[in-house]
Design a protein around this motif. Structure first.
Motif, short mmCIF file in Angstrom:
data_model
loop_
_atom_site.label_atom_id
_atom_site.label_comp_id
_atom_site.label_asym_id
_atom_site.label_seq_id
_atom_site.Cartn_x
_atom_site.Cartn_y
_atom_site.Cartn_z
N ALA A 55 0.75 -1.38 0.20
CA ALA A 55 -0.24 0.16 -0.17
C ALA A 55 -0.19 1.04 0.19
O ALA A 55 1.10 2.25 -0.69
N TYR A 56 1.39 1.30 0.96
CA TYR A 56 2.84 2.66 1.15
C TYR A 56 3.79 2.62 -0.19
O TYR A 56 4.08 3.93 -0.74
N LYS A 57 3.70 1.15 -1.28
CA LYS A 57 4.55 1.60 -2.33
C LYS A 57 3.85 2.03 -3.13
O LYS A 57 4.03 2.98 -4.97
N PHE A 58 2.26 2.03 -3.57
CA PHE A 58 0.97 1.86 -4.21
C PHE A 58 1.53 4.16 -3.97
O PHE A 58 1.53 4.88 -4.80
N LEU A 76 6.92 0.65 -10.02
CA LEU A 76 6.48 1.04 -8.93
C LEU A 76 7.21 1.98 -8.20
O LEU A 76 7.22 2.82 -6.96
N ASP A 77 8.73 1.25 -8.22
CA ASP A 77 10.14 2.02 -7.54
C ASP A 77 10.60 3.32 -7.92
O ASP A 77 10.01 3.54 -8.75
N ILE A 78 10.20 3.87 -6.75
CA ILE A 78 11.16 5.46 -6.70
C ILE A 78 12.18 5.37 -5.59
O ILE A 78 12.23 4.47 -4.97
N SER A 79 13.33 6.01 -5.85
CA SER A 79 14.17 6.39 -4.84
C SER A 79 13.82 6.55 -3.76
O SER A 79 13.52 7.89 -3.11
N PRO A 80 15.05 5.74 -2.78
CA PRO A 80 14.72 6.57 -1.18
C PRO A 80 15.22 7.97 -0.67
O PRO A 80 15.19 8.03 0.13
N GLN A 81 15.74 8.39 -2.02
CA GLN A 81 16.29 9.93 -1.64
C GLN A 81 15.78 10.32 -2.20
O GLN A 81 16.05 11.64 -1.94
#
Length: 353
Positions: A55-58, A76-81
């Motif tokens: 859900a948080y990834k969405f 759906l990946d985004i950078s942790p930075q």
């Protein structure tokens, strides 16, 4: 991506590692790219398989994605930075609202007092705080105000309810009213461990996303990541009894469940020749505190479920299962002695081995 540490609790809001639900991720991405994203999603499955992490990834993806270039996205990946990731991680993103059980009034005052005095509680103290039995209806009603505000960049406004199972009738009906007329460009992600218990009208207004338990191989892979000091032999043992839940597996590791399960199996497999002193010692230790008791309760049911098909004595095991469930229920309902209940259950199972 930097290697993660081995925390005692994996926090979904900053967990970048998710396996086993690739099809669900593709479905969500495809719906977004085709402008067919439903306003509400029911993400269901057993506890500890990554529903909240998904859900948080969405949410992070939608809050970060460029709607003008949808064709550029394959995951759906985004950078942790990224700014979005950091805002979500710190519960500070203005377009994301989390609804969950709050602390009881007494413990919430303790928490606020600690913050105001500049002495934040450590992990152990926070673990000792009690939460309300249900999500408050007043907390649900704040969703209306949240949805009434325009997003800062005309983007999505997102609510995660973790979990929808924690609603009482009043709060569930408040959610239903929101689902009936969702505002434009809003998304509600409802997490459920027991979707069969939800109001049919809530389920009918959501896109269904049932998640399967993880495979033993996937649980083992996650255990090696989050508990790297665990021996390979123990990794395999824990994975085999975790029912496809990494959350359950981590709880087993952190609470020495393997040792408890081994001792339990020895008692059961001794059959009618069990030693009363061994059973008394085991029941005493297993009822010493609530954590021990509930872990033992879970492991007893695990033993029965795993042995009922291969025992050749299905009626006897089924009766033992029903008796065990009934006894545990009566302990809760009538506040009976936990140690005596465990003694009775273990003795009755030993007699059919």
């Amino acid at each position: 991506m930097p290697e993660e540490t081995s925390p005692s609790h994996i926090d979904p809001k900053n967990n970048t590692f998710l396996i086993g639900h690739e099809e669900a991720e593709k479905m969500f991405l495809h719906a977004w790219q085709n402008n067919s994203l439903h306003n509400s999603w029911l993400i269901s499955g057993i506890e500890g398989i990554g529903k909240a992490t998904l859900a948080y990834k969405f949410a992070r993806f939608l809050l970060n994605a460029d709607n003008q270039h949808k064709e550029n996205y394959s995951t759906l990946d985004i950078s942790p930075q990224s700014q979005v990731f950091k805002l979500v991680e710190n519960n500070a993103h203005p377009d994301l609202k989390i609804i969950e059980r709050d602390y009881t009034d007494t413990d919430r005052r303790k928490l606020i007092k600690a913050i105001n005095e500049g002495e934040p509680m450590d992990e152990q103290e926070l673990k000792g705080l009690k939460k309300s039995a249900f999500i408050r209806v007043d907390d649900v009603r704040t969703i209306n105000e949240f949805f009434s505000k325009r997003s800062g960049n005309d983007g999505w406004r997102i609510v995660i309810i973790d979990s929808i199972d924690d609603m009482n009738p009043a709060s569930a009906n408040a959610v239903l009213k929101i689902l009936e007329e969702p505002p434009h460009k809003t998304l509600m992600l409802l997490i459920s461990h027991n979707p069969d218990r939800l109001l049919p009208t809530i389920k009918s207004r959501c896109a269904k996303l049932p998640l399967k338990p993880l495979s033993d191989t996937q649980v083992a892979s996650l255990l090696r990541r989050y508990r790297p000091d665990l021996s390979e032999n123990d990794v395999k043992k824990v994975s085999s009894i975790a029912s496809g839940s990494i959350g359950k597996a981590l709880n087993y590791v952190d609470n020495d469940a393997l040792n408890c399960y081994d001792n339990l199996c020895k008692l059961f497999l001794s059959g009618k020749a069990f030693k009363i002193s061994d059973m008394m010692d085991f029941a005493g230790e297993s009822s010493a505190n609530e954590d021990n008791y509930y872990l033992t309760q879970e492991l007893i049911l695990k033993f029965l479920s795993e042995n009922i098909k291969d025992s050749g004595r299905i009626p006897e095991f089924y009766e033992a299962w029903e008796n065990t469930i009934r006894t545990f229920s009566e302990v809760e309902r009538l506040n009976l002695d936990k140690k005596q209940a465990l003694i009775n259950i273990i003795a009755s199972i030993c007699k059919i081995m």
